[in-house]
Write a protein that holds these residues in place. Structure first.
Motif, PDB file in Angstrom:
ATOM      1  N   GLY A   1      52.333 136.332 -20.138  1.00 32.07           N
ATOM      2  CA  GLY A   1      51.858 137.427 -20.973  1.00 32.07           C
ATOM      3  C   GLY A   1      52.062 137.180 -22.449  1.00 32.07           C
ATOM      4  N   ALA A   2      53.224 136.637 -22.829  1.00 34.58           N
ATOM      5  CA  ALA A   2      53.490 136.376 -24.242  1.00 34.58           C
ATOM      6  C   ALA A   2      52.530 135.326 -24.795  1.00 34.58           C
ATOM      7  CB  ALA A   2      54.936 135.929 -24.430  1.00 34.58           C
ATOM      8  N   SER A   3      52.249 134.295 -24.008  1.00 31.32           N
ATOM      9  CA  SER A   3      51.310 133.255 -24.446  1.00 31.32           C
ATOM     10  C   SER A   3      49.929 133.834 -24.703  1.00 31.32           C
ATOM     11  CB  SER A   3      51.216 132.145 -23.404  1.00 31.32           C
ATOM     12  OG  SER A   3      52.448 131.475 -23.255  1.00 31.32           O
ATOM     13  N   ARG A   4      49.478 134.688 -23.790  1.00 29.94           N
ATOM     14  CA  ARG A   4      48.162 135.311 -23.968  1.00 29.94           C
ATOM     15  C   ARG A   4      48.147 136.225 -25.187  1.00 29.94           C
ATOM     16  NH1 ARG A   4      48.301 135.051 -18.227  1.00 29.94           N
ATOM     17  NH2 ARG A   4      49.467 137.012 -18.097  1.00 29.94           N
ATOM     18  N   THR A   5      49.247 136.942 -25.394  1.00 30.29           N
ATOM     19  CA  THR A   5      49.329 137.836 -26.551  1.00 30.29           C
ATOM     20  C   THR A   5      49.217 137.056 -27.855  1.00 30.29           C
ATOM     21  OG1 THR A   5      50.667 139.465 -25.364  1.00 30.29           O
ATOM     22  CG2 THR A   5      50.795 139.484 -27.766  1.00 30.29           C
ATOM     23  N   LEU A   6      49.992 135.971 -27.972  1.00 32.27           N
ATOM     24  CA  LEU A   6      49.932 135.181 -29.199  1.00 32.27           C
ATOM     25  C   LEU A   6      48.543 134.591 -29.392  1.00 32.27           C
ATOM     26  CD1 LEU A   6      51.280 133.956 -31.676  1.00 32.27           C
ATOM     27  CD2 LEU A   6      52.048 132.050 -30.241  1.00 32.27           C
ATOM     28  N   ALA A   7      47.937 134.098 -28.320  1.00 35.19           N
ATOM     29  CA  ALA A   7      46.596 133.515 -28.431  1.00 35.19           C
ATOM     30  C   ALA A   7      45.597 134.525 -28.977  1.00 35.19           C
ATOM     31  CB  ALA A   7      46.137 133.002 -27.062  1.00 35.19           C
ATOM     32  N   GLU A   8      45.739 135.789 -28.593  1.00 31.21           N
ATOM     33  CA  GLU A   8      44.809 136.827 -29.041  1.00 31.21           C
ATOM     34  C   GLU A   8      45.032 137.225 -30.494  1.00 31.21           C
ATOM     35  OE1 GLU A   8      45.566 139.878 -26.249  1.00 31.21           O
ATOM     36  OE2 GLU A   8      44.588 138.846 -24.574  1.00 31.21           O
ATOM     37  N   THR A   9      46.209 136.910 -31.038  1.00 32.88           N
ATOM     38  CA  THR A   9      46.515 137.342 -32.400  1.00 32.88           C
ATOM     39  C   THR A   9      46.223 136.282 -33.457  1.00 32.88           C
ATOM     40  OG1 THR A   9      48.816 136.576 -32.391  1.00 32.88           O
ATOM     41  CG2 THR A   9      48.382 138.768 -31.485  1.00 32.88           C
ATOM     42  N   ILE A  10      45.971 135.046 -33.066  1.00 33.67           N
ATOM     43  CA  ILE A  10      45.789 133.979 -34.053  1.00 33.67           C
ATOM     44  C   ILE A  10      44.509 134.211 -34.848  1.00 33.67           C
ATOM     45  CG2 ILE A  10      45.438 131.497 -34.373  1.00 33.67           C
ATOM     46  CD1 ILE A  10      47.139 131.060 -31.878  1.00 33.67           C
ATOM     47  N   VAL A  11      44.635 134.198 -36.161  1.00 40.96           N
ATOM     48  CA  VAL A  11      43.471 134.446 -37.010  1.00 40.96           C
ATOM     49  C   VAL A  11      42.484 133.280 -36.867  1.00 40.96           C
ATOM     50  CG1 VAL A  11      44.650 135.917 -38.667  1.00 40.96           C
ATOM     51  CG2 VAL A  11      44.703 133.450 -38.980  1.00 40.96           C
ATOM     52  N   PRO A  12      41.200 133.569 -36.708  1.00 43.76           N
ATOM     53  CA  PRO A  12      40.201 132.517 -36.459  1.00 43.76           C
ATOM     54  C   PRO A  12      39.755 131.841 -37.750  1.00 43.76           C
ATOM     55  CG  PRO A  12      39.164 134.665 -36.378  1.00 43.76           C
ATOM     56  CD  PRO A  12      40.620 134.916 -36.616  1.00 43.76           C
ATOM     57  N   ILE A  13      40.582 130.965 -38.282  1.00 44.82           N
ATOM     58  CA  ILE A  13      40.257 130.276 -39.526  1.00 44.82           C
ATOM     59  C   ILE A  13      40.233 128.769 -39.292  1.00 44.82           C
ATOM     60  CG2 ILE A  13      41.135 132.069 -41.054  1.00 44.82           C
ATOM     61  CD1 ILE A  13      43.726 130.460 -41.284  1.00 44.82           C
ATOM     62  N   GLU A  14      39.374 128.092 -40.041  1.00 47.46           N
ATOM     63  CA  GLU A  14      39.322 126.637 -40.001  1.00 47.46           C
ATOM     64  C   GLU A  14      40.426 126.085 -40.894  1.00 47.46           C
ATOM     65  OE1 GLU A  14      37.166 124.959 -38.154  1.00 47.46           O
ATOM     66  OE2 GLU A  14      35.937 126.672 -37.509  1.00 47.46           O
ATOM     67  N   VAL A  15      41.218 125.146 -40.372  1.00 46.44           N
ATOM     68  CA  VAL A  15      42.310 124.571 -41.147  1.00 46.44           C
ATOM     69  C   VAL A  15      42.318 123.058 -40.992  1.00 46.44           C
ATOM     70  CG1 VAL A  15      43.742 126.641 -40.959  1.00 46.44           C
ATOM     71  CG2 VAL A  15      43.977 124.813 -39.252  1.00 46.44           C
ATOM     72  N   ASP A  16      42.965 122.409 -41.946  1.00 43.81           N
ATOM     73  CA  ASP A  16      43.105 120.952 -41.887  1.00 43.81           C
ATOM     74  C   ASP A  16      44.264 120.565 -40.984  1.00 43.81           C
ATOM     75  OD1 ASP A  16      42.779 118.237 -42.445  1.00 43.81           O
ATOM     76  OD2 ASP A  16      44.184 118.346 -44.132  1.00 43.81           O
ATOM     77  N   ARG A  17      45.454 121.134 -41.247  1.00 41.65           N
ATOM     78  CA  ARG A  17      46.651 120.790 -40.476  1.00 41.65           C
ATOM     79  C   ARG A  17      47.288 122.060 -39.938  1.00 41.65           C
ATOM     80  NH1 ARG A  17      51.007 118.286 -42.241  1.00 41.65           N
ATOM     81  NH2 ARG A  17      51.059 116.697 -40.622  1.00 41.65           N
ATOM     82  N   ALA A  18      47.656 122.019 -38.668  1.00 43.35           N
ATOM     83  CA  ALA A  18      48.298 123.155 -38.018  1.00 43.35           C
ATOM     84  C   ALA A  18      49.533 122.683 -37.263  1.00 43.35           C
ATOM     85  CB  ALA A  18      47.328 123.846 -37.065  1.00 43.35           C
ATOM     86  N   LEU A  19      50.464 123.600 -37.082  1.00 43.67           N
ATOM     87  CA  LEU A  19      51.703 123.323 -36.354  1.00 43.67           C
ATOM     88  C   LEU A  19      51.875 124.362 -35.258  1.00 43.67           C
ATOM     89  CD1 LEU A  19      54.567 122.058 -35.954  1.00 43.67           C
ATOM     90  CD2 LEU A  19      55.373 123.627 -37.744  1.00 43.67           C
ATOM     91  N   ASP A  20      52.127 123.890 -34.031  1.00 44.35           N
ATOM     92  CA  ASP A  20      52.512 124.762 -32.926  1.00 44.35           C
ATOM     93  C   ASP A  20      53.967 124.456 -32.618  1.00 44.35           C
ATOM     94  OD1 ASP A  20      52.796 126.311 -30.668  1.00 44.35           O
ATOM     95  OD2 ASP A  20      51.678 124.954 -29.355  1.00 44.35           O
ATOM     96  N   LEU A  21      54.871 125.322 -33.074  1.00 45.88           N
ATOM     97  CA  LEU A  21      56.304 125.088 -32.916  1.00 45.88           C
ATOM     98  C   LEU A  21      56.784 125.743 -31.629  1.00 45.88           C
ATOM     99  CD1 LEU A  21      58.930 125.238 -35.731  1.00 45.88           C
ATOM    100  CD2 LEU A  21      59.427 126.227 -33.497  1.00 45.88           C
ATOM    101  N   GLY A  22      57.401 124.932 -30.767  1.00 50.74           N
ATOM    102  CA  GLY A  22      57.802 125.416 -29.457  1.00 50.74           C
ATOM    103  C   GLY A  22      56.612 125.514 -28.539  1.00 50.74           C
ATOM    104  N   THR A  23      55.902 124.419 -28.372  1.00 55.52           N
ATOM    105  CA  THR A  23      54.592 124.438 -27.724  1.00 55.52           C
ATOM    106  C   THR A  23      54.632 124.773 -26.244  1.00 55.52           C
ATOM    107  OG1 THR A  23      52.512 123.212 -27.563  1.00 55.52           O
ATOM    108  CG2 THR A  23      54.540 121.959 -27.176  1.00 55.52           C
ATOM    109  N   GLY A  24      55.759 124.512 -25.561  1.00 55.73           N
ATOM    110  CA  GLY A  24      55.820 124.793 -24.127  1.00 55.73           C
ATOM    111  C   GLY A  24      54.788 123.983 -23.365  1.00 55.73           C
ATOM    112  N   CYS A  25      53.960 124.655 -22.587  1.00 55.48           N
ATOM    113  CA  CYS A  25      52.925 123.956 -21.827  1.00 55.48           C
ATOM    114  C   CYS A  25      51.739 123.541 -22.695  1.00 55.48           C
ATOM    115  CB  CYS A  25      52.442 124.812 -20.661  1.00 55.48           C
ATOM    116  SG  CYS A  25      51.492 126.271 -21.155  1.00 55.48           S
ATOM    117  N   GLY A  26      51.730 123.941 -23.964  1.00 59.65           N
ATOM    118  CA  GLY A  26      50.705 123.481 -24.889  1.00 59.65           C
ATOM    119  C   GLY A  26      49.522 124.403 -25.078  1.00 59.65           C
ATOM    120  N   ILE A  27      49.566 125.617 -24.538  1.00 56.62           N
ATOM    121  CA  ILE A  27      48.399 126.478 -24.576  1.00 56.62           C
ATOM    122  C   ILE A  27      47.999 126.843 -26.007  1.00 56.62           C
ATOM    123  CG2 ILE A  27      49.823 128.539 -24.213  1.00 56.62           C
ATOM    124  CD1 ILE A  27      46.231 127.996 -22.938  1.00 56.62           C
ATOM    125  N   GLN A  28      48.973 127.122 -26.872  1.00 58.25           N
ATOM    126  CA  GLN A  28      48.617 127.481 -28.255  1.00 58.25           C
ATOM    127  C   GLN A  28      48.051 126.283 -29.004  1.00 58.25           C
ATOM    128  OE1 GLN A  28      48.661 130.612 -28.721  1.00 58.25           O
ATOM    129  NE2 GLN A  28      49.945 131.099 -26.951  1.00 58.25           N
TER     130      GLN A  28
END
Length: 503
Positions: free
Chosen positions: A153-180
């Motif tokens: 549930g937490a993974s799905r919640t975070l996925a729904e909140t990410i702002v849809p912007i184009e970026v050059d470099r991104a960081l997923d800290l604490g990636t777990g299974c990698g979904i984010q």
């Protein structure tokens, strides 16, 4: 203390992963085909921890989809022959090489789950295959400390909140299974995915290979150590924020527990993250925050964030110490029927009592390194249903940027906004007028006739000044007085996405 997993982490070999992906695709191992195979009711029952309805529905089915469903979705041992037939490219030996199963002469026993996970973003609907450790249903008991969680549930919640912007470099800290990381990779040139757990990184890299995503780099380490000296346009994190008593006998699950006392991990994260942002870079995370010593959790959180940053915090729920403890004890696979439940509950309640914690909040945090001299500082509690939160946050940030330059000349009403008027019987004048937002944060805002009249006239043609002047004449109110009353409320409607700045 719960033991660590007795299975080895997967081996994310690219060639074997590609062969497995081809077999999964050929078998149509996806959400809707599975749901049709065993029925909606059985599918919903699995989400509640019951697999028997699925087993009954496909009891006599030895086809590829049913076989892989039992093996990977339910985590059950299967006869070797139908598994080999369902995986003609990878083969049983390849499955073993990936460390997703063990085999003997007659059977194949899964050591991981592999489930389809659908997603929706600004680009449309898609689906990934996500491998993770066997869950408490497959294990029939409590989870190991080093458990790698699938898409919860937490993974799905975070996925729904990410702002849809184009970026050059991104960081997923604490990636777990990698979904984010997979989600962010759709809009980023390069993603760095980190985790303190080598096991989690192995699953995350395997999932990237399975889904043909090549722009993610995986690094092991705690917090921001693996990216020291670097800067990112977007940082996302579902950190191990769960507040856990630091006493013997309480499992310290790697996927949810950062090893610190109380909400110190969230505090450390929000104090540190801004130093890794580019100009206009955004941080988004989920977290818990405690209310204690007479200070509310939202106020404590706001005090941690550097004053020059934009901050938008949305608290989705607030639990008592008892409610919080029960939630996370059950999450680890221990129920009130188990002998270990009461000692765990006692440890949690003793910890909260000793530190004076009265409640625990949960929600989303957005920080932005903006260039405005007057940063956005917004903390709010929203309990109603929300949707497309990432787009709503992006709209709000853009609106705030516009407002820092002054009131827009023209405004239009957002397409999802409706008006409701409540009248007492026999009275032609409404006693209550409400603006209702159909999407995003689904706000309901009470307005008076003057503000309702302004909103109704915002068609993008008349200027705000012209509308207010007309209203002043209509209500026989001095223009300056009406403007002083309406202006802050108009700004609030713009920030909430009710009114949109004109082109």
């Amino acid at each position: 203390m719960t033991a660590v997993s007795d299975t080895l982490a997967p081996v994310p070999d690219p060639l074997h992963s590609a062969a497995l992906a081809a077999d999964l695709d050929a078998a149509d191992l996806r959400s809707e085909p599975l749901r049709r195979l065993w029925g909606e009711e059985a599918d919903d029952a699995l989400a509640r921890g019951m697999r028997e309805p699925i087993l009954r529905a496909i009891a006599d089915d030895t086809g590829a989809l049913a076989t892989l469903g039992r093996l990977f979705v339910l985590g059950m041992t299967q006869p070797r022959e139908p598994v080999a037939a369902a995986l003609p490219r990878l083969g049983v030996d390849g499955l073993v090489a990936l460390r997703l199963a063990t085999v003997d002469a007659d059977t194949v026993t899964p050591t991981a789950l592999l489930r389809p996970q659908s997603f929706v973003d600004a680009d449309g609907v898609g689906e990934w295959w996500i491998a993770s450790d066997l869950d408490e249903v497959a294990l029939d008991g409590a989870l190991p400390d080093d458990h790698v969680l699938g898409v919860g549930g937490a993974s799905r919640t975070l996925a729904e909140t990410i702002v849809p912007i184009e970026v050059d470099r991104a960081l997923d800290l604490g990636t777990g299974c990698g979904i984010q990381a997979l989600l962010v990779a759709r809009r980023a040139g390069r993603v760095i995915a980190t985790d303190i757990s080598a096991r989690a990184l192995a699953f995350a890299e395997l999932n990237a290979h399975l889904n043909g995503v090549a722009n993610i780099e995986f690094r092991q380490g705690s917090m921001f150590e693996p990216v020291a000296g670097e800067a990112f346009d977007l940082i996302v994190s579902n950190p191990p924020f769960v507040i856990t008593p630091r006493v013997d006998g309480v499992p310290a699950y790697e996927y949810r527990d950062g090893g610190l006392v109380g909400d110190a991990l969230v505090e450390q994260f929000v104090r540190t993250a801004p130093t890794f942002l580019t100009e206009n870079g955004i941080v988004q995370l989920l977290g818990n925050w405690e209310s204690k010593a007479g200070v509310g959790g939202l106020a404590r959180l706001e005090a941690w964030v550097p004053a020059e940053l934009d901050l938008w915090v949305i608290e989705r729920e607030e639990l008592s110490p008892l409610g919080y403890a029960e939630l996370w004890i059950r999450d680890g696979g221990t129920t009130p029927r188990d002998s270990g439940f009461t000692p765990l509950l006692t440890a949690w309640l003793d910890d909260f009592a000793a530190r004076g914690v009265t409640s625990i909040g949960f929600g989303y945090v957005l920080m932005r390194r903006g260039s405005s001299g007057d940063p956005l500082r917004r903390t709010e509690k929203i309990g109603q249903h929300v949707s497309n939160v990432g787009a709503a946050l992006a709209t709000g940030l853009a609106a705030y940027d516009v407002l820092t330059q002054g009131m827009p000349a023209t405004l239009t009403v957002a397409a999802d906004v409706t008006e409701a008027r409540h009248l007492l019987p026999g009275n032609d004048d409404p006693s209550v007028i409400e603006l209702r937002q159909g999407g995003g944060f689904s706000r309901t805002i009470a307005v008076d006739p003057a503000l309702a009249g302004l909103v109704g006239a915002c068609d993008g043609e008349l200027t705000v000044g012209q509308i207010v002047a007309a209203l002043a004449d209509l209500f026989d109110v001095p223009l300056a007085e009406l403007w002083a009353d309406l202006e802050p409320r108009i700004r609030a409607l713009i920030l909430d996405g009710i009114l949109l700045p004109g082109e």
